[in-house]
Design an enzyme around this catalytic site. Sequence first.
Site, short mmCIF file in Angstrom:
data_model
loop_
_atom_site.label_atom_id
_atom_site.label_comp_id
_atom_site.label_asym_id
_atom_site.label_seq_id
_atom_site.Cartn_x
_atom_site.Cartn_y
_atom_site.Cartn_z
N GLY A 198 0.83 -1.19 0.00
CA GLY A 198 0.00 0.00 0.00
C GLY A 198 0.87 1.25 0.00
N SER A 199 0.40 2.28 0.70
CA SER A 199 1.07 3.58 0.64
C SER A 199 2.44 3.57 1.29
CB SER A 199 0.19 4.63 1.32
OG SER A 199 -1.06 4.69 0.67
N THR A 200 2.76 2.53 2.07
CA THR A 200 4.10 2.51 2.67
C THR A 200 5.16 2.37 1.58
OG1 THR A 200 4.00 0.11 2.96
CG2 THR A 200 3.29 1.45 4.81
N PHE A 201 4.72 2.06 0.37
CA PHE A 201 5.64 1.89 -0.74
C PHE A 201 5.99 3.24 -1.39
CE2 PHE A 201 6.43 0.47 -5.26
CZ PHE A 201 7.59 -0.23 -4.98
N LYS A 202 5.23 4.29 -1.02
CA LYS A 202 5.37 5.57 -1.72
C LYS A 202 6.76 6.17 -1.55
CE LYS A 202 0.49 6.65 -1.91
NZ LYS A 202 -0.64 7.29 -1.22
#
Lengths: 379, 648
Positions: free
Chosen positions: B326-330
């Site tokens: 999810g957004s932790t990959f941003k």
Amino acid sequence: MSYLEYNAKATPSGFRKILYLNWPLTLLLASVAGVGFLMLYSVAGGSFSPWAEPQFKRFLLGMGVMLVVGMVPIWFWRNISVLAYLISVALLLAVEFFGTVGMGAQRWIDIGFMRLQPSELMKITSVMLLAAYYDWLPPERSSRPIWVLLPLLMILFPTLLVLRQPDLGTSILLMAAGGGVMFLAGVHWAYFAAVIGAAVGLVSAVFQSRGTDWQLLKDYQYRRIDTFLDPSQDPLGAGYHITQSKIALGSGGWSGRGYMQGTQSRLNFLPEKHTDFIFTTLAEEFGFIGGLTLLSLYMLIIVFCVATALAAKDRFSSLVSLGVAITFFLFFAVNMSMVMGLAPVVGVPLPLVSYGGSAMLVLLAAFGLVQSANVHRPR
Amino acid sequence: MKRTPKDLEGAHRKLSRRALLLGGLQLGFAGGLAARMRYLQVDQADQFRLLAEENRINIRLLAPARGEVFDRNGKTLAHNSPSYRIIIVPEDAGDVEAVIARLSKLIHLPAEDIERARTEMRRSPPFLPITLADQLTWEDISKVAVNAPALPGITPEVGLTRIYPQQSDFAHVVGYVGPVSDYDLSKLDSPDPVLRIPRFQIGKVGFEAKREDVLRGTAGAKRVEVNATGRVMRELDRKEGQAGADMQLAVDAGLQNYAQARLGAESAAVVVVDCDTGDLRAIASAPSFDPNLFVRGISVADYSLLTEDPYRPLANKTVQGTYPPGSTFKMVVSLAALEEGLIGPEDTVWCPGYLEVSGRRFHCWKRAGHGHVDLNTSLKQSCDVYYYDLAIKVGIDKISAMANRMGLGVRHDLPMSAVASGLAPDRDWKARVRGQDWLVGDTVNASIGQGFMLASPMQLAVMTARLATGRSVTPRLVKSIDGVEQPSGAGTSMGLNENNLRMIRRGMYSVSNDRRGTGYRSRIIAEGMRMGGKSGTSQVRNITAAERAAGVIRNKDLPWERRDHALYVCFAPFDKPKYAISVIVEHGGGGSTAAAPIARDVMLQALYDGTPPLSAYPKGDRSRIKAQQERLERERIKSDHPQDSDRA
């Protein structure tokens, strides 16, 4: 020949009889029994109990019986042969109905002070009866069918009773000893050839019948035969006895591990180490030399019995001495063949060495007959 | 009856002839016996003597003591304890059933154990000992010993068994041992003979299984003289074995204990990485189970309870579970773009709430849109459109390469079961595995950690540690073996531009400390302990056209297994990162609400090395936190007083 024909004056009498005992034979018997005490002491781990001491007491009793039997004139024994035989058969029948079951077989009868094994007694009384029969029967009739049938029945009836117990070893001994006496008495060759032929037929029938409704032997007896033929197929089960016995025997080597040094018997690898398999302990501890010595002692006993028989002046003395010799021979020959893996395990003790009361008493009483023949020979 | 002397003479001669003949036969037979005796005793003596020795001398293997396992502070995680068992030798017992019946009147014998013993008895020769009952108490053994005369063939024996005093806390890390099974043996070409010792325990799962090589040790042996029943008469000589190596793990049992309790009944995982050394300070997966159950042989009922639980207590979610990050990959996407020099901190993207890519509309999580978004805002508010746009500019191959550098999509070599490598997809991967061309929509999905992207919580923690330090921090589970310190996982500089990293960290700081950041509610206010974080919410379902038409469905209206996964990654203290943490709560909903509080609580626990002061928490939360601390204090497994592990 009746007792009237004996020249009573020509036979020793009173205490002089003791001088005429077959002393070499007596000494040989004592030495074999001595070997037995040594071995029983060893297998008990260097202890007189539980086997060596009772065995020694029985031996003393047996020697007493032998001397008493030997002092009594041989014609007395001939005359009571029929009675002795009938008593034995009656006891066998009693075992059949009232016997005690021991070791999976019905062999004992409890008569209060001791447990009697009538099949042991039968071995000697049947020999006595046959000897008396041929003493009575004119020699020229001995090969006539009717006179052959009669002793055959005398042998087969107790044999079948013993087989029912079931005790295969003793039945074989009874038949072989009886057959031996008949052969010595001069029964024609042809009968023996026929019997051997029939035996071969029976053996094949025994094997053919296996697994069918009418199978002739018990399953355990078949298994014993199987494992005799190939002990390796079940080294920890039924083949265990034979394999372990051969290992103990073989590990003895020339001169053995030394007295009380046998490992196999002491560690209980040997089953029945104090009874039927005692020879393995001897062979392990004293090696080939020890085993051969015992075998030679046995053969010397046979030789002295045969010598007594040949010197005897009457047929009963000769036949009874030879019959005792044959019975004795069969004992140790079958036992040794068994432990050396030459015969199936049938449960025959090593005479005078294996622990056991009935067998020793009866054997020594039988040698008493030989002694009597020796003492009461007209000189 | 009168006979002529002539007749008698003839009969006597015949008798003598036949007697000599028979005597000769007997002599011959005796000669045969003597020959046979000679053959056995002289010719074959050597062979039989050897067999006799084999009969007599038995080599018994001595099971080595298994290496013990400790945490970084020396607290025991796995040790060996004497266990009493009852052996039966069927041959000595005689009537086995009667003896068993008598024994079961004295002590409790489970029917399963008796049945297994019966099966073993049927298979093995009667003189071999068979284990009838295991893990008995001293009282049981005394009862048996006192009644020994009535129990022929029964012998009490003492052996070693594995005990896990921390119970469920370390079930997923240390794993458990169990008796060697036929299946275990069939997998080995030439099994160590020690495995043939009845009931020998080997590692089945987890660390116990992975480091079986050093933990097992080597077997000793003793030569004993045995009798025919296999009973040992005396010992001839003995060579002691080599005990297995003691292992010290990098895990802190106290922190692990807290983490496990903090996760509670959720299906969740938390990983704490030491930024300085790569040490896995805590690696907790919930729900867990008691590994001691498996050592004894778990009952069918207990086992199916574990396997049928939808929260999958047997799975180690920290290394084995992979989730869309999810957004932790941003951070990875922005770092890739920064390193390529494609964006600057001032560059903005217009977020109207969606991005149209090749005719398909990709929505931002905030339907109303974020307006003008720069890098810092994009992280702080987790704007999706910003990353859609960025990813298309950077391209998937660069993103994938950066993900690999951050430790995603690569397998970290840890001695744990089923360590997953996750997936950082690129064009090549899709062509190879799926046989399809990479589509720009795939890049858009990957940019927000969805689509093909998969990472384990452990990988996300490593990623966070690398972002926080700029070094290639690698996770380390084993601190020392037999006192020998293992190589540190501190790693070396990854050669990234420090300014770029600082921008990313600044964004993460805002997430946690800016009033409008997604992680603001779970911030730390203690000075010098502030953290940088990033929330993530990953979809586990495809949004159908019908759902899209009906508008956003709220997570809590969905069945549990279709709710979003909640993620949070963070590091602290911000100025001098010490710990990096990742949290996943399976189907927990939003990362900022479900995962961030857990991450913050565990972080504080780690930073203060114990219960943190309430002053570290924002003012409004303190009363709630206090209640929570008290509740957890009660619920935490008191490993200092391990439950009595004997069979009751």
